[in-house]
Design an enzyme around this catalytic site. Sequence first.
Site, mmCIF file in Angstrom:
data_model
loop_
_atom_site.group_PDB
_atom_site.id
_atom_site.type_symbol
_atom_site.label_atom_id
_atom_site.label_comp_id
_atom_site.label_asym_id
_atom_site.label_seq_id
_atom_site.Cartn_x
_atom_site.Cartn_y
_atom_site.Cartn_z
ATOM 1 N N CYS A 58 -8.828 9.927 1.579
ATOM 2 C CA CYS A 58 -8.081 8.677 1.442
ATOM 3 C C CYS A 58 -6.641 8.914 1.031
ATOM 4 O O CYS A 58 -5.716 8.443 1.676
ATOM 5 C CB CYS A 58 -8.757 7.751 0.445
ATOM 6 S SG CYS A 58 -10.358 7.208 1.030
ATOM 7 N N HIS A 59 -6.447 9.625 -0.066
ATOM 8 C CA HIS A 59 -5.085 9.814 -0.542
ATOM 9 C C HIS A 59 -4.784 11.278 -0.862
ATOM 10 O O HIS A 59 -3.863 11.577 -1.609
ATOM 11 C CB HIS A 59 -4.817 8.918 -1.750
ATOM 12 C CG HIS A 59 -5.164 7.483 -1.481
ATOM 13 N ND1 HIS A 59 -6.333 6.919 -1.917
ATOM 14 C CD2 HIS A 59 -4.537 6.535 -0.771
ATOM 15 C CE1 HIS A 59 -6.394 5.672 -1.485
ATOM 16 N NE2 HIS A 59 -5.328 5.413 -0.800
ATOM 17 N N GLY A 60 -5.636 12.181 -0.346
ATOM 18 C CA GLY A 60 -5.313 13.596 -0.396
ATOM 19 C C GLY A 60 -5.451 14.282 -1.741
ATOM 20 O O GLY A 60 -4.557 15.009 -2.156
ATOM 21 N N HIS A 86 -9.457 8.933 -8.139
ATOM 22 C CA HIS A 86 -8.250 8.171 -7.825
ATOM 23 C C HIS A 86 -8.643 6.734 -7.557
ATOM 24 O O HIS A 86 -8.567 5.886 -8.431
ATOM 25 C CB HIS A 86 -7.522 8.806 -6.640
ATOM 26 C CG HIS A 86 -6.249 8.101 -6.279
ATOM 27 N ND1 HIS A 86 -5.900 7.809 -4.986
ATOM 28 C CD2 HIS A 86 -5.251 7.638 -7.055
ATOM 29 C CE1 HIS A 86 -4.718 7.198 -4.986
ATOM 30 N NE2 HIS A 86 -4.321 7.087 -6.224
ATOM 31 N N TYR A 124 0.840 -1.202 0.000
ATOM 32 C CA TYR A 124 0.000 0.000 0.000
ATOM 33 C C TYR A 124 0.873 1.250 0.000
ATOM 34 O O TYR A 124 0.586 2.230 -0.695
ATOM 35 C CB TYR A 124 -0.900 -0.046 1.235
ATOM 36 C CG TYR A 124 -2.057 0.920 1.209
ATOM 37 C CD1 TYR A 124 -2.986 0.891 0.175
ATOM 38 C CD2 TYR A 124 -2.233 1.852 2.235
ATOM 39 C CE1 TYR A 124 -4.056 1.770 0.167
ATOM 40 C CE2 TYR A 124 -3.309 2.723 2.225
ATOM 41 C CZ TYR A 124 -4.210 2.682 1.189
ATOM 42 O OH TYR A 124 -5.265 3.544 1.190
#
Lengths: 418, 170
Positions: free
Chosen positions: B134-136, B115, A294
């Site tokens: 989640c991933h900005g 994403h 991840y």
Amino acid sequence: MSDHNYVPSSKIGKWFNDRLPLLTLADHLKEYPTPKNLNYWWTFGGILTFCLITQIITGIVLGMHYVAHADYAFDSVEHIMRDVNYGWLIRYVHANGASMFFLAVYIHIFRSLYYGSYKSPREVIWIIGMIIYLLMMMTAFMGYVLPWGQMSFWGATVITNLFSAVPFFGEGITNWLWGGYSVDNPTLTRFFSLHYLLPFLILGLVILHIWALHVPGNNNPIGIDLKKPSKDTVPFHPYIVIKDLFALLLFLIVFAFFVFYSPNVLGHSDNYIEANPLVTPAHIVPEWYLLPFYAILRSVPDKLLGVIAMFASIFILVILPWLDTSKIRSAIFRPIYKQLYWILVLDVLILGYMGAMPAEGTYLLIARVATVYYFLHFLVILPFLGKREKTLQVPLSITEPVLGGSPNPQMVKKRERT
Amino acid sequence: MSEKKKVQRRDFIFTASYALGAVGVGAVVWPLIDQMNPDRSVKALASTEVDVSSLEPGNSITVLWRGKPVFIKRRTQGEIDEARNVNLKDLPHPEKDEDRAKDPEWLVMLGICTHLGCVPLGDKGEYNGWFCPCHGSHYDTSGRIRKGPAPTNLEIPKYEFVNSNTIKIG
């Protein structure tokens, strides 16, 4: 292979064995010559077999009470925890068993990396092992979706969306995986079906893994070829059986600690909230055993390249036997590799930690450095090092360093030539 | 083989048999693959009608369409100006706000981060639009990607105003 001229002592045994040589197979397994210097890092094969069987048995039992439907799955898991007799125990063993399985498999893989067990003539054992590892990750991922909590739902969403990075076909592939336009009931039912199937595929591959092992025999801590059977080997039973059982007992203490004292410490509390497609949890974190991958995914700023890097980090392991050019197997005789090995272990641990942290600032920077080093280790350092490293003198036999004698004639010849 | 092998009638039969066999295997495998695609009951839920009469400027609601969240935002004049006064060269995925919101007051888009599919949070992020936790990924007041790993702007679904109070999505 050991003695194939085995003759059962009883008449009925002989009658049966002539028709189906199961007793010959049992004799082979019992007498299988094993290097006598195997240390405790070699006991994880047996521990892993135990883990697989535990997961299959507890899984079959859970399948009797679980309902694979988006409306009932979450409640049926709570039903297992509260109403079913010993349901809490069986579910906690299954859930923590997955973590224990991965703990053991990582030790098993890193054992192989340290002692060079993946090298010729054991490449096929290694590749089958990597396929098993890949199937384990798929099985664990789909199993984590089944309780239909928030982490289940959003983990499934993020992982299946990895395939949307595929150019042109991305949307078609994700819709096909989901059976709809988002993760929903059709996704849950197919994951349940496959989660039930894959462990049996793993079992089949484990049999091939062991079969492929029994052709060249075990590697050993000093990584030399042995004449089998010889003074350097002992029969599998009782020597290795007892040692494996003792190691299993120690492993079970750790296992039982998690099951009985901290059954939820390896899980995520958000998974006790039922799945809600309108709300994403603040931090989506996969299970700990997937964190290094991840971290690699998130460390690449481009979506498609991130997905490619993640899959490449696993595929790179499959071709490892050809990336490592050193003829010496064991790190004991490779002073530089030995240090790089521990740096790699540290690198993977760092990646795991960064996978659990938010992808921003210093965390992201460290994750990027660690990702680059991971690929550097396998793609640049190992091929180069194998050709340049000055290795130490390898003993001729297992007994030589102890008794100073008992040379292995093949090795003597080789040494005389060089 | 010392002699060069001559193509014989039997070779033709072999090739034809393999070809027919391959077609047969394909015909059997296809239903097994296609059964996993969205089924008729899923496809039947293709459109949703939403009553938006209670929405004040600056407010937004989230509705489910095909199992996915859809953001319906009634934008303030400030937000519209902010979205329209952006230099297209600053955008990773250049799209005019005029093309994304035909009626400038109403922005209708899928609430799914491009994403990896999380639901972005409203009125957050560095561009006063949406932010994916989640991933900005940061989106602006037009739902366009400005910063972070998401490759494209938030998707605009097919929608129309049935009357002044009702939006039909799909």
